[in-house]
Design a protein around this motif. Structure first.
Motif, short mmCIF file in Angstrom:
data_model
loop_
_atom_site.label_atom_id
_atom_site.label_comp_id
_atom_site.label_asym_id
_atom_site.label_seq_id
_atom_site.Cartn_x
_atom_site.Cartn_y
_atom_site.Cartn_z
N LEU A 7 0.83 -1.19 0.00
CA LEU A 7 0.00 0.00 0.00
C LEU A 7 0.86 1.24 0.00
O LEU A 7 2.06 1.18 0.24
N THR A 8 0.21 2.36 -0.29
CA THR A 8 0.84 3.67 -0.17
C THR A 8 -0.09 4.55 0.63
O THR A 8 -1.30 4.29 0.71
N ARG A 9 0.48 5.57 1.25
CA ARG A 9 -0.36 6.53 1.97
C ARG A 9 0.38 7.86 2.06
O ARG A 9 1.60 7.92 1.93
N LYS A 10 -0.40 8.91 2.26
CA LYS A 10 0.17 10.24 2.40
C LYS A 10 0.53 10.48 3.85
O LYS A 10 -0.26 10.18 4.75
N ILE A 11 1.73 11.00 4.08
CA ILE A 11 2.16 11.39 5.41
C ILE A 11 2.74 12.79 5.31
O ILE A 11 3.00 13.29 4.21
N SER A 12 2.97 13.43 6.44
CA SER A 12 3.58 14.76 6.47
C SER A 12 4.89 14.69 7.22
O SER A 12 5.00 13.98 8.23
N ASP A 13 5.88 15.42 6.72
CA ASP A 13 7.14 15.51 7.45
C ASP A 13 7.00 16.57 8.54
O ASP A 13 5.94 17.19 8.70
N ILE A 14 8.04 16.80 9.28
CA ILE A 14 8.00 17.72 10.41
C ILE A 14 7.70 19.16 9.98
O ILE A 14 7.18 19.95 10.75
N LYS A 15 8.00 19.49 8.73
CA LYS A 15 7.74 20.83 8.22
C LYS A 15 6.36 20.95 7.58
O LYS A 15 5.99 21.99 7.08
N LEU A 19 4.26 13.78 1.82
CA LEU A 19 5.10 12.76 1.22
C LEU A 19 4.27 11.51 0.99
O LEU A 19 3.31 11.26 1.70
N THR A 20 4.68 10.70 0.03
CA THR A 20 4.04 9.41 -0.20
C THR A 20 4.90 8.33 0.43
O THR A 20 6.05 8.15 0.05
N GLN A 21 4.32 7.64 1.41
CA GLN A 21 5.01 6.51 2.03
C GLN A 21 4.59 5.23 1.32
O GLN A 21 3.41 5.04 1.03
N ILE A 32 8.86 -6.42 5.78
CA ILE A 32 8.13 -5.31 5.18
C ILE A 32 9.03 -4.09 5.25
O ILE A 32 9.59 -3.79 6.31
N ILE A 33 9.15 -3.41 4.13
CA ILE A 33 10.01 -2.24 4.03
C ILE A 33 9.13 -1.00 3.87
O ILE A 33 8.26 -0.98 3.00
N TYR A 34 9.36 0.00 4.71
CA TYR A 34 8.65 1.27 4.63
C TYR A 34 9.65 2.34 4.18
O TYR A 34 10.76 2.42 4.70
N PHE A 35 9.23 3.18 3.25
CA PHE A 35 10.07 4.29 2.81
C PHE A 35 9.19 5.32 2.11
O PHE A 35 8.06 5.02 1.73
N THR A 36 9.71 6.52 1.96
CA THR A 36 9.01 7.55 1.21
C THR A 36 9.65 7.67 -0.17
O THR A 36 10.82 7.29 -0.35
N LEU A 37 8.89 8.17 -1.11
CA LEU A 37 9.39 8.23 -2.49
C LEU A 37 10.65 9.07 -2.63
O LEU A 37 11.48 8.81 -3.51
N ASP A 38 10.83 10.07 -1.77
CA ASP A 38 12.04 10.88 -1.87
C ASP A 38 13.30 10.08 -1.50
O ASP A 38 14.40 10.46 -1.85
#
Length: 76
Positions: A7-15, A19-21, A32-38
């Motif tokens: 799956l993918t989901r939208k998250i927010s960074d500290i600022k 981001l898409t996780q 299971i590996i979690y990462f953001t597209l950046d």
């Protein structure tokens, strides 16, 4: 290839930037590996995982595996 996107989901960074996780199952190591597209530009991820994600990037950006946390109600 042992990777399968879960799956993918939208998250927010500290600022507050959106981001898409991405959540990917690696069947070869069972994990299971979690990462953001950046993070695709960084050296932390395996090259074959980066290639897999780049190959389906347009589907990810279109929301094919997007999870928003809301339950869908069936219409009867």
């Amino acid at each position: 290839m042992s990777y399968h996107i879960m799956l993918t989901r939208k998250i927010s960074d500290i600022k507050g930037h959106s981001l898409t996780q991405v959540q990917v199952m690696d069947a070869a190591t069972p994990q299971i590996i979690y990462f953001t597209l950046d993070e695709l530009e960084k050296d932390d991820l395996p090259e074959d995982l980066k290639e897999y994600i780049r190959g389906i990037l347009s589907d990810i950006e279109e929301g094919r595996w997007h999870y928003n946390g809301k339950k869908n109600k069936r219409k009867t």
